[in-house]
Motif scaffolding. Structure first.
Motif, PDB file in Angstrom:
ATOM      1  N   VAL A 198       0.844  -1.194   0.000  1.00 28.89           N
ATOM      2  CA  VAL A 198       0.000   0.000   0.000  1.00 28.89           C
ATOM      3  C   VAL A 198       0.876   1.240   0.000  1.00 28.89           C
ATOM      4  O   VAL A 198       1.983   1.241   0.530  1.00 28.89           O
ATOM      5  N   ALA A 199       0.348   2.315  -0.596  1.00 27.80           N
ATOM      6  CA  ALA A 199       1.039   3.601  -0.595  1.00 27.80           C
ATOM      7  C   ALA A 199      -0.005   4.687  -0.802  1.00 27.80           C
ATOM      8  O   ALA A 199      -0.998   4.480  -1.502  1.00 27.80           O
ATOM      9  N   THR A 200       0.225   5.840  -0.199  1.00 31.32           N
ATOM     10  CA  THR A 200      -0.671   6.970  -0.394  1.00 31.32           C
ATOM     11  C   THR A 200       0.031   8.058  -1.192  1.00 31.32           C
ATOM     12  O   THR A 200       1.251   8.195  -1.143  1.00 31.32           O
ATOM     13  N   ASP A 201      -0.778   8.848  -1.928  1.00 27.58           N
ATOM     14  CA  ASP A 201      -0.228  10.006  -2.611  1.00 27.58           C
ATOM     15  C   ASP A 201      -0.491  11.253  -1.770  1.00 27.58           C
ATOM     16  O   ASP A 201      -1.030  11.175  -0.667  1.00 27.58           O
ATOM     17  N   ARG A 202      -0.134  12.412  -2.287  1.00 22.61           N
ATOM     18  CA  ARG A 202      -0.253  13.631  -1.493  1.00 22.61           C
ATOM     19  C   ARG A 202      -1.699  14.090  -1.337  1.00 22.61           C
ATOM     20  O   ARG A 202      -1.975  15.011  -0.572  1.00 22.61           O
ATOM     21  N   TYR A 203      -2.623  13.438  -2.041  1.00 17.75           N
ATOM     22  CA  TYR A 203      -4.040  13.749  -1.894  1.00 17.75           C
ATOM     23  C   TYR A 203      -4.748  12.716  -0.999  1.00 17.75           C
ATOM     24  O   TYR A 203      -5.968  12.704  -0.909  1.00 17.75           O
ATOM     25  N   ASP A 204      -3.978  11.851  -0.377  1.00 17.81           N
ATOM     26  CA  ASP A 204      -4.474  10.806   0.518  1.00 17.81           C
ATOM     27  C   ASP A 204      -5.263   9.723  -0.199  1.00 17.81           C
ATOM     28  O   ASP A 204      -6.023   8.974   0.428  1.00 17.81           O
ATOM     29  N   ASN A 205      -5.095   9.596  -1.516  1.00 18.41           N
ATOM     30  CA  ASN A 205      -5.572   8.399  -2.198  1.00 18.41           C
ATOM     31  C   ASN A 205      -4.666   7.235  -1.819  1.00 18.41           C
ATOM     32  O   ASN A 205      -3.457   7.420  -1.599  1.00 18.41           O
ATOM     33  N   CYS A 206      -5.230   6.044  -1.761  1.00 17.47           N
ATOM     34  CA  CYS A 206      -4.451   4.862  -1.398  1.00 17.47           C
ATOM     35  C   CYS A 206      -4.341   3.924  -2.593  1.00 17.47           C
ATOM     36  O   CYS A 206      -5.356   3.538  -3.179  1.00 17.47           O
ATOM     37  N   TYR A 207      -3.100   3.593  -2.956  1.00 12.73           N
ATOM     38  CA  TYR A 207      -2.828   2.636  -4.018  1.00 12.73           C
ATOM     39  C   TYR A 207      -2.513   1.283  -3.387  1.00 12.73           C
ATOM     40  O   TYR A 207      -1.737   1.200  -2.429  1.00 12.73           O
ATOM     41  N   VAL A 208      -3.085   0.228  -3.948  1.00  9.55           N
ATOM     42  CA  VAL A 208      -2.922  -1.118  -3.402  1.00  9.55           C
ATOM     43  C   VAL A 208      -2.322  -2.028  -4.463  1.00  9.55           C
ATOM     44  O   VAL A 208      -2.832  -2.088  -5.595  1.00  9.55           O
ATOM     45  N   ALA A 209      -1.244  -2.727  -4.119  1.00  6.24           N
ATOM     46  CA  ALA A 209      -0.712  -3.786  -4.964  1.00  6.24           C
ATOM     47  C   ALA A 209      -1.540  -5.036  -4.683  1.00  6.24           C
ATOM     48  O   ALA A 209      -1.344  -5.712  -3.673  1.00  6.24           O
ATOM     49  N   ASP A 210      -2.503  -5.303  -5.564  1.00  5.07           N
ATOM     50  CA  ASP A 210      -3.412  -6.436  -5.379  1.00  5.07           C
ATOM     51  C   ASP A 210      -2.742  -7.664  -5.989  1.00  5.07           C
ATOM     52  O   ASP A 210      -2.941  -7.993  -7.161  1.00  5.07           O
ATOM     53  N   THR A 211      -1.951  -8.318  -5.181  1.00  2.83           N
ATOM     54  CA  THR A 211      -0.937  -9.263  -5.651  1.00  2.83           C
ATOM     55  C   THR A 211      -1.504 -10.380  -6.509  1.00  2.83           C
ATOM     56  O   THR A 211      -1.009 -10.649  -7.606  1.00  2.83           O
ATOM     57  N   PHE A 212      -2.537 -11.055  -6.031  1.00  7.39           N
ATOM     58  CA  PHE A 212      -3.005 -12.240  -6.749  1.00  7.39           C
ATOM     59  C   PHE A 212      -4.093 -11.935  -7.773  1.00  7.39           C
ATOM     60  O   PHE A 212      -4.567 -12.842  -8.463  1.00  7.39           O
ATOM     61  N   SER A 213      -4.466 -10.658  -7.887  1.00  4.20           N
ATOM     62  CA  SER A 213      -5.246 -10.211  -9.050  1.00  4.20           C
ATOM     63  C   SER A 213      -4.336  -9.576 -10.091  1.00  4.20           C
ATOM     64  O   SER A 213      -4.787  -9.164 -11.157  1.00  4.20           O
ATOM     65  N   ASP A 248       5.774   8.802  -5.566  1.00  5.83           N
ATOM     66  CA  ASP A 248       6.612   9.941  -5.202  1.00  5.83           C
ATOM     67  C   ASP A 248       5.807  11.242  -5.216  1.00  5.83           C
ATOM     68  O   ASP A 248       4.609  11.257  -5.543  1.00  5.83           O
ATOM     69  N   PHE A 249       6.466  12.346  -4.899  1.00  7.88           N
ATOM     70  CA  PHE A 249       5.784  13.626  -4.761  1.00  7.88           C
ATOM     71  C   PHE A 249       5.157  14.091  -6.069  1.00  7.88           C
ATOM     72  O   PHE A 249       4.154  14.807  -6.085  1.00  7.88           O
ATOM     73  N   HIS A 250       5.754  13.671  -7.184  1.00  4.99           N
ATOM     74  CA  HIS A 250       5.265  14.085  -8.494  1.00  4.99           C
ATOM     75  C   HIS A 250       4.147  13.176  -9.005  1.00  4.99           C
ATOM     76  O   HIS A 250       3.606  13.413 -10.099  1.00  4.99           O
ATOM     77  N   GLY A 251       3.814  12.147  -8.235  1.00  2.00           N
ATOM     78  CA  GLY A 251       2.736  11.250  -8.629  1.00  2.00           C
ATOM     79  C   GLY A 251       3.169  10.036  -9.419  1.00  2.00           C
ATOM     80  O   GLY A 251       2.324   9.232  -9.838  1.00  2.00           O
ATOM     81  N   SER A 288      12.957 -11.998  -6.201  1.00  2.00           N
ATOM     82  CA  SER A 288      11.808 -11.873  -5.294  1.00  2.00           C
ATOM     83  C   SER A 288      11.850 -10.581  -4.482  1.00  2.00           C
ATOM     84  O   SER A 288      11.817 -10.595  -3.251  1.00  2.00           O
ATOM     85  N   PRO A 289      11.902  -9.422  -5.154  1.00  2.00           N
ATOM     86  CA  PRO A 289      11.900  -8.155  -4.414  1.00  2.00           C
ATOM     87  C   PRO A 289      10.566  -7.961  -3.705  1.00  2.00           C
ATOM     88  O   PRO A 289       9.509  -8.250  -4.257  1.00  2.00           O
ATOM     89  N   THR A 290      10.612  -7.443  -2.463  1.00  2.00           N
ATOM     90  CA  THR A 290       9.367  -7.306  -1.695  1.00  2.00           C
ATOM     91  C   THR A 290       9.163  -5.928  -1.088  1.00  2.00           C
ATOM     92  O   THR A 290       8.136  -5.703  -0.444  1.00  2.00           O
ATOM     93  N   GLY A 291      10.072  -4.990  -1.252  1.00  2.00           N
ATOM     94  CA  GLY A 291       9.891  -3.673  -0.665  1.00  2.00           C
ATOM     95  C   GLY A 291      10.444  -2.591  -1.560  1.00  2.00           C
ATOM     96  O   GLY A 291      11.437  -2.807  -2.268  1.00  2.00           O
ATOM     97  N   ILE A 292       9.812  -1.412  -1.528  1.00  2.00           N
ATOM     98  CA  ILE A 292      10.289  -0.286  -2.322  1.00  2.00           C
ATOM     99  C   ILE A 292       9.967   1.009  -1.601  1.00  2.00           C
ATOM    100  O   ILE A 292       8.961   1.101  -0.883  1.00  2.00           O
ATOM    101  N   ALA A 293      10.838   1.997  -1.756  1.00  2.00           N
ATOM    102  CA  ALA A 293      10.623   3.318  -1.151  1.00  2.00           C
ATOM    103  C   ALA A 293      11.314   4.357  -2.014  1.00  2.00           C
ATOM    104  O   ALA A 293      12.290   4.059  -2.714  1.00  2.00           O
ATOM    105  N   VAL A 300      15.472   5.933  -5.439  1.00  2.00           N
ATOM    106  CA  VAL A 300      14.550   4.808  -5.299  1.00  2.00           C
ATOM    107  C   VAL A 300      15.308   3.650  -4.657  1.00  2.00           C
ATOM    108  O   VAL A 300      16.414   3.304  -5.092  1.00  2.00           O
ATOM    109  N   TYR A 301      14.710   3.048  -3.628  1.00  2.00           N
ATOM    110  CA  TYR A 301      15.320   1.919  -2.924  1.00  2.00           C
ATOM    111  C   TYR A 301      14.456   0.679  -3.122  1.00  2.00           C
ATOM    112  O   TYR A 301      13.228   0.741  -2.988  1.00  2.00           O
ATOM    113  N   VAL A 302      15.101  -0.449  -3.426  1.00  2.00           N
ATOM    114  CA  VAL A 302      14.393  -1.708  -3.637  1.00  2.00           C
ATOM    115  C   VAL A 302      14.984  -2.769  -2.722  1.00  2.00           C
ATOM    116  O   VAL A 302      16.215  -2.957  -2.687  1.00  2.00           O
TER     117      VAL A 302
END
Length: 318
Positions: A198-213, A248-251, A288-293, A300-302
């Motif tokens: 999960v991650a949020t943008d600057r407008y507080d929308n939430c993006y979800v990595a829906d893994t098995f879909s 990121d900040f730019h969307g 098998s990467p599992t995290g990003i920031a 960008v960190y993976v």
């Protein structure tokens, strides 16, 4: 190789990653925009249990000062790594307050308060900058405010907490005190199927990595679906088990895939821009990467989990 007091950075200057597409444009609205590409410029850590070593690193976060936080899952701790390489190991294995069992993700707010999500104990620990435990949220279960093998956490601008409640195939939103606000889940209609990031943008929308879909789903701050993109596959814009994502900040949206062992980048309109797999670079491909920031300066960190390391990437003008 630069040796610090307790930590090694392996400097990889100007190593080109393998790209699945033409490099990203800094401004897709103008014909004069410069082309850019993500390159790996630093390898952080290796397998082990010492400071600066990892055992299956998972979730990542970078605070406003550039400190990197790593959920060092199978060492049952959080590691904080400063820009100059100083390491602080936080926690140890256990289920008591201040102890961790398979921490899977972490979020750090502007006050440097940590929110640590534990997969093993199905809870969140909120830890203040001085190390005091402020709050424990959740337990194992299927009711609102309970979790089953949670994998992802983020916090919006109001202090509300979003959790990818993976085992329950739902997204939960909690208020700053940890009380449940809503859940998004519908196994019958498969709105979500094993979400992990999960991650949020600057407008507080939430993006979800829906893994098995095998897609990314965007919700507004009251849980209404805004959009979704991607489908199963290995072509550009397709996914095979997307594991985590960052905005990121730019969307721009950065998505890592466990199944395809790669990173894909999308612009604010959810259009594909770049694909990175590192397979032909000197650092070797992702496993098998599992995290990003993303960091405050665009880095960008993976979490390259099975290789027990973190890769730092930066944008390079071509």
């Amino acid at each position: 190789m630069t040796q610090y007091e307790r930590f090694e950075f392996l400097e990889i200057d100007d190593v080109q990653t393998t790209s699945c597409n033409m490099p990203i444009l800094t401004n897709t609205q103008t014909a004069t925009a410069k082309k850019r590409r993500l390159i790996v410029d630093q390898v952080i850590g290796k397998f082990g249990a010492k400071a600066g070593e990892f055992n299956c690193p998972a979730g990542l976060y970078v605070d406003r000062f550039g400190n990197l936080y790593v959920a060092d899952s199978y060492n049952h701790r959080i590691q904080r790594i400063s820009p100059d390489g100083k390491v602080t190991a936080i926690g140890r294995h256990g289920s008591k307050p201040g102890e961790f069992t398979n921490p899977q993700d972490i979020y750090v707010d502007n006050d440097l308060t940590m929110y640590v999500l534990e997969q093993g104990t199905c809870r969140i620990q909120k830890i203040m900058v001085d190390g005091r435990l402020d709050l424990i949220i959740g337990r194992r279960g299927r009711y609102p405010g309970e979790f089953a093998s949670p994998m992802g956490i983020t916090v919006d601008s109001e202090g509300c907490i979003f959790v990818a409640d993976t085992g329950n195939s739902r997204l939960q939103k909690l208020n700053p005190a940890g009380l449940p606000l809503f859940q998004v889940s519908s196994p019958k209609d498969r709105i979500l199927h094993g979400p992990q990031g999960v991650a949020t943008d600057r407008y507080d929308n939430c993006y979800v990595a829906d893994t098995f879909s095998h897609c990314i789903v965007k919700f507004d701050n009251v849980g209404r679906e805004v959009s979704r993109f991607g489908k199963y596959g290995n072509k550009q814009g397709e996914f095979y088990e997307p594991q985590d994502l960052a905005v990121d900040f730019h969307g721009y949206i950065y998505v890592i895939e466990m199944g395809n062992n790669r990173l894909q980048v999308f612009d604010m309109n959810e259009s594909f821009t770049e694909c990175i797999d590192c397979s032909s670079s000197r650092v070797g491909g992702l496993r098998s990467p599992t995290g990003i920031a993303t960091g405050p300066n665009g880095e960008v960190y993976v979490a390259d989990t099975v290789r027990h390391r973190v890769l730092r990437m930066k944008w390079n003008d071509l």
